[in-house]
Design a protein around this motif. Structure first.
Motif, short mmCIF file in Angstrom:
data_model
loop_
_atom_site.label_atom_id
_atom_site.label_comp_id
_atom_site.label_asym_id
_atom_site.label_seq_id
_atom_site.Cartn_x
_atom_site.Cartn_y
_atom_site.Cartn_z
N ARG A 297 11.67 18.25 -1.35
CA ARG A 297 10.95 19.49 -1.62
C ARG A 297 10.35 20.07 -0.34
O ARG A 297 9.69 19.36 0.43
CB ARG A 297 9.84 19.25 -2.64
N GLU A 298 10.52 21.35 -0.17
CA GLU A 298 10.02 21.99 1.03
C GLU A 298 8.50 22.02 1.06
O GLU A 298 7.88 21.76 2.11
CB GLU A 298 10.56 23.43 1.11
N ASP A 299 7.87 22.29 -0.11
CA ASP A 299 6.41 22.36 -0.13
C ASP A 299 5.79 20.98 0.15
O ASP A 299 4.76 20.87 0.82
CB ASP A 299 5.90 22.91 -1.46
N LEU A 300 6.42 19.89 -0.33
CA LEU A 300 5.92 18.54 -0.05
C LEU A 300 6.12 18.20 1.43
O LEU A 300 5.25 17.57 2.05
CB LEU A 300 6.62 17.52 -0.94
N PHE A 301 7.23 18.63 1.99
CA PHE A 301 7.50 18.37 3.41
C PHE A 301 6.40 18.99 4.28
O PHE A 301 5.86 18.33 5.18
CB PHE A 301 8.87 18.94 3.79
N TYR A 302 6.04 20.23 4.01
CA TYR A 302 5.00 20.89 4.80
C TYR A 302 3.62 20.25 4.57
O TYR A 302 2.76 20.27 5.45
CB TYR A 302 4.96 22.38 4.50
N ARG A 303 3.44 19.70 3.36
CA ARG A 303 2.18 19.04 3.06
C ARG A 303 2.04 17.71 3.83
O ARG A 303 0.95 17.37 4.28
CB ARG A 303 2.10 18.77 1.54
N LEU A 304 3.15 17.01 3.99
CA LEU A 304 3.13 15.72 4.68
C LEU A 304 3.22 15.88 6.20
O LEU A 304 2.62 15.11 6.95
CB LEU A 304 4.29 14.84 4.21
N ASN A 305 3.96 16.87 6.64
CA ASN A 305 4.26 17.03 8.06
C ASN A 305 3.22 17.88 8.78
O ASN A 305 3.54 18.75 9.59
CB ASN A 305 5.66 17.66 8.23
N VAL A 306 1.94 17.62 8.51
CA VAL A 306 0.87 18.38 9.15
C VAL A 306 0.66 17.90 10.58
O VAL A 306 0.48 18.67 11.51
CB VAL A 306 -0.44 18.27 8.34
N PHE A 307 0.71 16.58 10.76
CA PHE A 307 0.46 15.99 12.09
C PHE A 307 1.56 14.94 12.35
O PHE A 307 1.37 13.75 12.05
CB PHE A 307 -0.92 15.34 12.12
N PRO A 308 2.71 15.36 12.87
CA PRO A 308 3.80 14.39 13.10
C PRO A 308 3.55 13.55 14.37
O PRO A 308 3.03 14.04 15.36
CB PRO A 308 5.03 15.28 13.25
N ILE A 309 3.93 12.28 14.29
CA ILE A 309 3.90 11.37 15.45
C ILE A 309 5.28 10.73 15.56
O ILE A 309 5.76 10.12 14.60
CB ILE A 309 2.82 10.28 15.30
N GLU A 310 5.91 10.89 16.70
CA GLU A 310 7.24 10.34 16.92
C GLU A 310 7.12 8.95 17.54
O GLU A 310 6.63 8.80 18.66
CB GLU A 310 8.05 11.25 17.85
N ALA A 311 7.55 7.93 16.81
CA ALA A 311 7.54 6.56 17.34
C ALA A 311 8.81 6.33 18.14
O ALA A 311 9.91 6.46 17.60
CB ALA A 311 7.45 5.55 16.20
N PRO A 312 8.71 5.99 19.43
CA PRO A 312 9.91 5.89 20.28
C PRO A 312 10.74 4.66 19.94
O PRO A 312 10.21 3.62 19.53
CB PRO A 312 9.33 5.79 21.69
N ALA A 313 12.06 4.79 20.12
CA ALA A 313 12.94 3.64 19.99
C ALA A 313 12.68 2.67 21.16
O ALA A 313 12.20 3.07 22.22
CB ALA A 313 14.40 4.09 19.99
N LEU A 314 13.00 1.41 20.97
CA LEU A 314 12.73 0.40 22.00
C LEU A 314 13.51 0.68 23.28
O LEU A 314 13.02 0.42 24.38
CB LEU A 314 13.05 -0.99 21.46
N ARG A 315 14.71 1.23 23.16
CA ARG A 315 15.52 1.52 24.35
C ARG A 315 14.91 2.64 25.18
O ARG A 315 15.27 2.82 26.34
CB ARG A 315 16.94 1.89 23.95
N GLU A 316 13.95 3.40 24.58
CA GLU A 316 13.28 4.46 25.31
C GLU A 316 12.00 3.99 25.98
O GLU A 316 11.33 4.76 26.66
CB GLU A 316 12.95 5.61 24.35
N ARG A 317 11.65 2.72 25.79
CA ARG A 317 10.47 2.15 26.44
C ARG A 317 10.75 0.69 26.85
O ARG A 317 10.03 -0.23 26.47
CB ARG A 317 9.24 2.25 25.54
N ARG A 318 11.81 0.53 27.62
CA ARG A 318 12.25 -0.81 28.03
C ARG A 318 11.17 -1.54 28.83
O ARG A 318 11.13 -2.77 28.84
CB ARG A 318 13.53 -0.71 28.85
N GLU A 319 10.30 -0.80 29.52
CA GLU A 319 9.26 -1.45 30.32
C GLU A 319 8.25 -2.20 29.46
O GLU A 319 7.47 -3.02 29.98
CB GLU A 319 8.55 -0.43 31.21
N ASP A 320 8.24 -1.94 28.15
CA ASP A 320 7.33 -2.65 27.25
C ASP A 320 7.90 -3.96 26.75
O ASP A 320 7.19 -4.75 26.10
CB ASP A 320 6.99 -1.77 26.04
N ILE A 321 9.18 -4.23 27.02
CA ILE A 321 9.83 -5.42 26.46
C ILE A 321 9.17 -6.71 26.94
O ILE A 321 8.93 -7.62 26.12
CB ILE A 321 11.34 -5.40 26.76
N PRO A 322 8.83 -6.89 28.24
CA PRO A 322 8.16 -8.14 28.64
C PRO A 322 6.86 -8.39 27.88
O PRO A 322 6.59 -9.52 27.46
CB PRO A 322 7.90 -7.93 30.14
#
Length: 483
Positions: A297-322
């Motif tokens: 539902r579009e109205d539910l999407f806008y209700r939930l997507n007020v403050f999006p946070i993108e969690a990066p994939a591990l391959r995009e932050r390899r320096e955190d692996i150690p």
């Protein structure tokens, strides 16, 4: 990463001897010759264990220990002294020492103390983590990683935690979306209140409404008792809807009403029930594309997507692996009763080069398996065969017959190298016993690569005697190079 041991002793010979023992076992060594110098080094962080001499000129070891604890240094401390009176032991333990031994100590005793201290530190950290997790007080400081991508996640999450704004956490499966949600909850005014997580993709289609909103007794076949539902369980706290894109369309309508009105309709209830719940949601799907296709539902999407946070994939932050590997090693050491010190540099390079399609969850499971199967103090590439392609070395096969193992022929053994230990000098006279002994000990150290237990066994002397002769003969540098 190698664990760093700070050795605080005013005797340079003692520091060098302990350094040889530590580096041979894969630990990183740092030295300090006084209490003030040790405190300066501890203030910079990065020390895992401290070996602290009790008797030093100026500031004593006990004074150094007390000052370190007052300044907030929490790493485990093992104290050393030449006198082992009970009063000294009691004072050291009251000041915050984890272990205590009398000098001179064998290398095995030193290593056991260090590993015990590390294990105790791991246990303390794991207990603290579990308490925060269970109490809903996980903070952004507990998120592992300092890469630019994770720093952005922490900044956005801290901003979101300051209000009740709905947060939608986006990212691939296994990136740790629930951990971020728990940190938002723990940093908010609702910390300590219920945090209820629901995997919307795992809910049975015919029970979704009952699980989320509850039901009254007798409202349908099998409803033998009243059920509060997840919304009511989270009342006053936070409800985390993981994989929210999996909700069926009819439940999306009811969820939208619950968000807009702050009330729910339990199955079979005659009146709505007010709830005070903050909604955090997460998905690995493209909800915008699902809206276009009519699956969300579009109205539910806008209700939930007020403050999006993108969690990066591990391959995009390899320096955190150690740091992640160290975190998982510490945790699984406690859970499995192991004493793995970490991963070797070669192993960390291997793990950082891998793409990790399953992200942090895949890394966690890989480290878990490696911890269970590892034989050495440090994880090696062969402990990750599915990534390195290297199988663990096969154990040596026991001989089929004990009598066969005793049949050894001298011709089958490789010739021993001729020992460069001369008995006579240039003029043909006998050299002194001390000179011959020095050459013999030096040769043994080089042949057996600094493994002092083996050197002592081959020479037929005790380890403490061997270490004393190494000091007397000035062979510390030879031992260090051989190790």
């Amino acid at each position: 990463m190698a664990k760093t041991v700070l050795v605080v002793d005013d005797d340079p010979t003692q520091r060098r001897l302990i350094q040889a023992v530590l580096e041979r076992e894969g630990f990183a060594f740092e030295g300090a010759e006084s209490g003030p110098q040790a405190l300066d080094r501890l203030a910079r962080g990065g020390i895992d264990v401290v070996l602290l001499d009790m008797v030093m000129p100026g500031m004593t070891g006990l004074e150094t220990l007390k000052e370190a604890r007052l300044s907030g240094v929490a790493c485990p401390v093992v104290v050393l002294t030449a006198t082992g009176g009970i009063e000294t032991v009691v004072q050291a333990m009251r000041a915050g020492a984890q272990d205590f031994f009398v000098k001179p100590a064998s290398p095995e005793r030193i290593l056991i103390s260090i590993r015990n201290a590390l294990q105790m530190g791991d246990l303390t950290a794991e207990v603290s983590r579990l308490k925060k997790h269970q109490g809903g007080r996980l903070s952004f400081d507990d998120l592992v990683g300092s890469s630019p991508a994770m720093q952005l996640v922490k900044r956005l999450g801290q901003r979101a935690a300051q209000s009740n704004i709905p947060v939608l956490i986006l990212g691939e499966s296994g990136v740790g979306k629930e951990v971020i949600a728990r940190a938002v909850h723990g940093a908010s005014s609702r910390a300590g209140k219920p945090f209820v997580a629901v995997n919307c993709g795992a809910l049975p289609a015919n029970l979704v409404e009952s699980i989320l909103f509850g039901h009254e007794k007798g409202s349908f076949t099998g409803a033998t008792d009243k059920h509060l539902g997840k919304f009511k369980e989270a009342d006053g706290g936070t409800l985390f809807l993981d994989e929210v894109g999996e909700l069926p369309p009819d439940m999306q309508v009811k969820l939208l009403r619950a968000l807009q009105e702050g009330e729910i309709d339990p199955v079979g209830s005659k009146r709505p029930v007010k709830v005070d719940v903050r909604i955090l949601s997460a998905t690995n799907r493209d909800l915008g594309q699902q809206v276009d296709s009519g699956a969300f539902r579009e109205d539910l999407f806008y209700r939930l997507n007020v403050f999006p946070i993108e969690a990066p994939a591990l391959r995009e932050r390899r320096e955190d692996i150690p740091a992640l590997v160290e975190h998982f090693v510490r945790r699984f050491n406690v859970e499995e009763g192991r004493r793995v010190a970490g991963a070797s540099p070669e192993t960390l390079r291997l793990l950082q080069a891998f793409d990790w399609p399953g992200n942090v969850r895949q890394l966690e499971n890989a480290v878990y398996r490696a911890i269970v199967l590892a034989d050495g103090a440090y994880l090696q590439p062969h402990d990750f065969p599915s990534i390195s392609g290297v199988n663990p070395p096969a154990p040596e096969e026991a001989p089929a017959n004990a009598s066969e193992s005793a049949i050894l022929h001298p011709d089958d053994l490789p010739p021993l190298p001729e020992a460069p230990v001369k008995i006579l000098d240039e003029r043909g006279h006998l050299r002194t016993l001390e000179a011959i002994e020095r050459d013999l000990i030096q040769h043994a150290i080089e042949v057996y690569a600094g493994h002092m237990s083996e050197v002592a066994r081959r020479l037929g002397i005790g380890r403490s005697t061997l270490y004393r002769k190494v000091r007397e003969q000035g062979l510390e540098e030879v031992l260090k190079e051989a190790s």
